[in-house]
Design a protein around this motif. Structure first.
Motif, PDB file in Angstrom:
ATOM      1  N   VAL A   1      16.859  63.090  56.638  1.00 43.60           N
ATOM      2  CA  VAL A   1      17.099  63.235  58.076  1.00 43.60           C
ATOM      3  C   VAL A   1      18.139  64.324  58.340  1.00 43.60           C
ATOM      4  CG1 VAL A   1      18.809  61.352  58.058  1.00 43.60           C
ATOM      5  CG2 VAL A   1      17.723  61.986  60.192  1.00 43.60           C
TER       6      VAL A   1
ATOM      7  N   ARG B   1      21.719  70.532  63.279  1.00 48.13           N
ATOM      8  CA  ARG B   1      20.995  69.318  62.906  1.00 48.13           C
ATOM      9  C   ARG B   1      20.331  68.714  64.136  1.00 48.13           C
ATOM     10  NH1 ARG B   1      25.141  66.933  58.772  1.00 48.13           N
ATOM     11  NH2 ARG B   1      24.136  67.697  56.895  1.00 48.13           N
TER      12      ARG B   1
ATOM     13  N   TYR C   1      18.891  65.674  64.375  1.00 45.97           N
ATOM     14  CA  TYR C   1      19.196  64.249  64.560  1.00 45.97           C
ATOM     15  C   TYR C   1      20.643  63.976  64.166  1.00 45.97           C
ATOM     16  CZ  TYR C   1      14.147  64.168  64.666  1.00 45.97           C
ATOM     17  OH  TYR C   1      12.828  64.429  64.970  1.00 45.97           O
ATOM     18  N   SER C   2      21.481  63.699  65.156  1.00 45.23           N
ATOM     19  CA  SER C   2      22.889  63.436  64.832  1.00 45.23           C
ATOM     20  C   SER C   2      23.106  61.927  64.733  1.00 45.23           C
ATOM     21  CB  SER C   2      23.812  64.036  65.892  1.00 45.23           C
ATOM     22  OG  SER C   2      23.652  63.344  67.093  1.00 45.23           O
ATOM     23  N   THR C   3      23.939  61.503  63.797  1.00 45.32           N
ATOM     24  CA  THR C   3      24.164  60.091  63.520  1.00 45.32           C
ATOM     25  C   THR C   3      24.637  59.337  64.762  1.00 45.32           C
ATOM     26  OG1 THR C   3      24.969  60.898  61.416  1.00 45.32           O
ATOM     27  CG2 THR C   3      25.273  58.561  61.839  1.00 45.32           C
TER      28      THR C   3
ATOM     29  N   GLU D   1      23.893  59.410  67.742  1.00 48.73           N
ATOM     30  CA  GLU D   1      22.864  58.963  68.676  1.00 48.73           C
ATOM     31  C   GLU D   1      22.222  57.654  68.249  1.00 48.73           C
ATOM     32  OE1 GLU D   1      19.992  61.825  70.364  1.00 48.73           O
ATOM     33  OE2 GLU D   1      21.008  63.245  69.066  1.00 48.73           O
ATOM     34  N   PHE D   2      22.320  57.344  66.967  1.00 40.61           N
ATOM     35  CA  PHE D   2      21.545  56.226  66.443  1.00 40.61           C
ATOM     36  C   PHE D   2      22.289  54.903  66.428  1.00 40.61           C
ATOM     37  CE2 PHE D   2      19.379  59.682  63.835  1.00 40.61           C
ATOM     38  CZ  PHE D   2      18.453  59.885  64.842  1.00 40.61           C
TER      39      PHE D   2
ATOM     40  N   MET E   1      11.068  60.633  61.301  1.00 42.31           N
ATOM     41  CA  MET E   1      12.086  60.745  62.346  1.00 42.31           C
ATOM     42  C   MET E   1      11.565  61.159  63.716  1.00 42.31           C
ATOM     43  SD  MET E   1      14.726  59.459  61.250  1.00 42.31           S
ATOM     44  CE  MET E   1      15.573  59.700  62.806  1.00 42.31           C
ATOM     45  N   ASN E   2      10.591  62.051  63.771  1.00 42.37           N
ATOM     46  CA  ASN E   2      10.118  62.493  65.084  1.00 42.37           C
ATOM     47  C   ASN E   2       9.624  61.303  65.908  1.00 42.37           C
ATOM     48  OD1 ASN E   2       9.009  64.056  67.260  1.00 42.37           O
ATOM     49  ND2 ASN E   2       7.019  63.933  66.247  1.00 42.37           N
TER      50      ASN E   2
ATOM     51  N   TYR F   1      12.439  58.557  66.541  1.00 38.31           N
ATOM     52  CA  TYR F   1      13.402  59.013  67.545  1.00 38.31           C
ATOM     53  C   TYR F   1      12.842  58.823  68.963  1.00 38.31           C
ATOM     54  CZ  TYR F   1      16.552  62.146  70.076  1.00 38.31           C
ATOM     55  OH  TYR F   1      17.452  62.663  70.966  1.00 38.31           O
TER      56      TYR F   1
ATOM     57  N   ARG G   1      14.178  56.216  71.888  1.00 32.90           N
ATOM     58  CA  ARG G   1      14.567  56.660  73.236  1.00 32.90           C
ATOM     59  C   ARG G   1      13.941  55.758  74.301  1.00 32.90           C
ATOM     60  NH1 ARG G   1      13.467  62.558  73.578  1.00 32.90           N
ATOM     61  NH2 ARG G   1      11.392  61.775  73.910  1.00 32.90           N
TER      62      ARG G   1
END
Lengths: 149, 324
Positions: B122, B146, B148-150, B152-153, B218-219, B222, B226
């Motif tokens: 990721v 990057r 995907y930043s951590t 956000e999760f 991931m796509n 993610y 959302r």
């Protein structure tokens, strides 16, 4: 209406930018829809059929516009019956794909789940399942169930 | 090949700077951000060398790979950084995945496709953005970010359910922790089942998966997250990485490795980093009470100090009020 097929398609153009370079027609470039798409996606101005003014690259030829915009132009104007791979388009092209789908019957294929979340009034027929989705949420729910990519 | 490499690609108008540190790096993102332009500059530099007018500065040779004969060319390339563009349809084939696994090159792949045959991290999925004009104001400066930043999760809300990608030791560990805290815990039985698991959730759920190889999911994950803000993700490199990071295995060597793993992980031997961390943990615990077995968790990992140390290494997860 916009029709989306996930996975490989018969008569698919997998890499539309190359097809565009060899098959585009001059009059497509100066059409108001193209002018608007190039301005929005590439932040560039159409000066004429063969000249685009880019803020980064300076004056460039039509063949140097982005792969995403080339694919959108093909979707809008090509009448060959080919299906263009919309995975060549970034998510910033999503609203234009929907717009072209409102103007004509447009079939695209996707090798990934494109993100349409910023597009209002999203509607599409998912050809893999025959389901018409009326929102991004419905599209996503349907798309992740489909195995083909 | 191992190590981190800084690459500069530039001509009179454009300058790209990239840091590549694993065998597989993915570049994707919006149209018109300069991905194809970067590839074309590398192609020109490779074909014409200095006379192309393109500078490519890197400790390792950088070149493009594509065309119908890629499978004949690749076996002859070693210790290089290879760039592939989205026109290369073969990148999603099993044949290409096998070739990557057998190769000692690094691969930088420009694509929006998920490539489930390739185990990429990721942290190695990037977009390109323009960060302004370079010193002389004539040249536009582009760099990777990057996607995907951590931050956000993860979330601060208490977890009500945990879904673990793994079904072996990692799952057993988190299952035990969850049981003590009245949290439901299930195994997804593999990364490709995570989407299904997420799409059925409405309550606060935490997904725990190996960040080192989750890239291809991931796509879609993610986008699902959302739509379901109660679903969060914790993506350490792997459970074994978490154990090593916790400090329960003494040794300066391990902490040194964790600070810059790219300098220790031979890409041809370990297709993705989680395999290296497993091998490292097995090696460093083989003669101790913490002897690690990936398929069945050693009970010692569930005891007081060891368990607490591992949980402390987990960042950004609220397990609830009960003390563990």
């Amino acid at each position: 209406m916009l029709k989306i097929l996930f996975g490989e398609a018969e008569h698919e153009i997998y890499h539309p930018p190359t097809y565009f370079d060899n098959r585009y027609e001059d009059e497509w470039i100066t059409d108001s829809l193209t002018v608007e798409m190039i301005k929005d996606i590439d932040k560039s101005e159409v000066i004429g059929t063969h000249l685009i003014q880019s803020p980064v690259l300076g004056p460039i030829s039509t063949k140097e516009i982005s792969g995403g915009v080339k694919t959108l132009i093909l979707m809008a104007f090509d009448e060959s019956g080919r299906i263009f791979n919309a995975s060549a388009c970034g998510d910033n092209c999503a609203k234009w794909i929907v717009e072209i789908g409102k103007r004509k019957d447009l079939t695209i294929n996707l090798h990934h789940v494109m993100d349409f979340h910023e597009v209002p009034d999203f509607e599409a027929l998912i050809l893999n399942t025959g389901v018409t989705v009326h929102s991004y949420e419905e599209y996503l729910e349907e798309a992740v169930k489909i195995k083909e990519r | 090949m191992k190590g981190k490499y800084h690459i500069i690609v530039q001509n009179n108008r454009l300058r790209y700077e990239l840091d590549i540190r694993r065998n597989i790096t993915i570049i994707r993102g919006d149209s018109a951000t300069g991905k194809t332009t970067l590839f074309n500059l590398l192609e020109q530099a490779f074909t014409l060398g200095e006379s192309s007018g393109v500078d490519v500065l890197c400790e390792r040779p950088c070149r493009t790979l594509g065309g119908r004969d890629w499978n004949l060319v690749l076996p002859n390339l070693h210790d290089q950084i290879l760039f592939l563009d989205e026109e290369s349809r073969f990148i999603k084939s099993r044949e290409f995945a096998r070739a990557v696994k057998a190769s000692n090159n690094y691969f930088v792949i420009i694509t929006r496709e998920d490539l489930p045959n390739l185990p990429y991290a990721v942290d190695e999925i990037y977009g390109i953005h323009t960060s302004g004009r370079y010193r002389d104001m004539k040249r536009t400066y582009n760099e990777l970010y990057r996607i995907y930043s951590t931050e956000e999760f993860t979330g601060k809300q208490r977890v009500e359910k945990v879904i673990v990608e793994d079904s072996h030791s990692g799952y057993e560990f988190f299952q035990s922790v969850c049981a003590e805290n009245d949290i439901a815990c299930t195994s997804a039985g593999g990364k490709s089942n995570l989407k299904d698991a997420v799409s059925k959730q409405d309550k606060p759920v935490l997904i725990i998966a190996d960040g080192a190889a989750i890239g291809s999911e991931m796509n879609e994950l993610y986008q699902l997250m959302r739509c379901k803000p109660a679903v969060k993700c914790y993506l350490p490199e792997s459970f074994e990485w978490l154990v090593l990071k916790s400090g329960v295995i003494d040794g300066k060597v391990i902490q040194d490795i964790l600070e810059h793993p790219e300098d220790f992980i031979e890409s041809q031997e370990y297709i993705s980093w989680e395999r290296f961390f497993t091998a490292l943990l097995v090696e460093y615990t083989q003669d101790s009470y913490l002897r690690y077995n990936k398929s069945k968790l050693n009970e010692a990992y569930l005891q007081g100090r060891v368990k607490q140390a591992i949980l402390t290494a987990v960042e950004g997860v609220n397990w609830g009020k009960r003390s563990i």
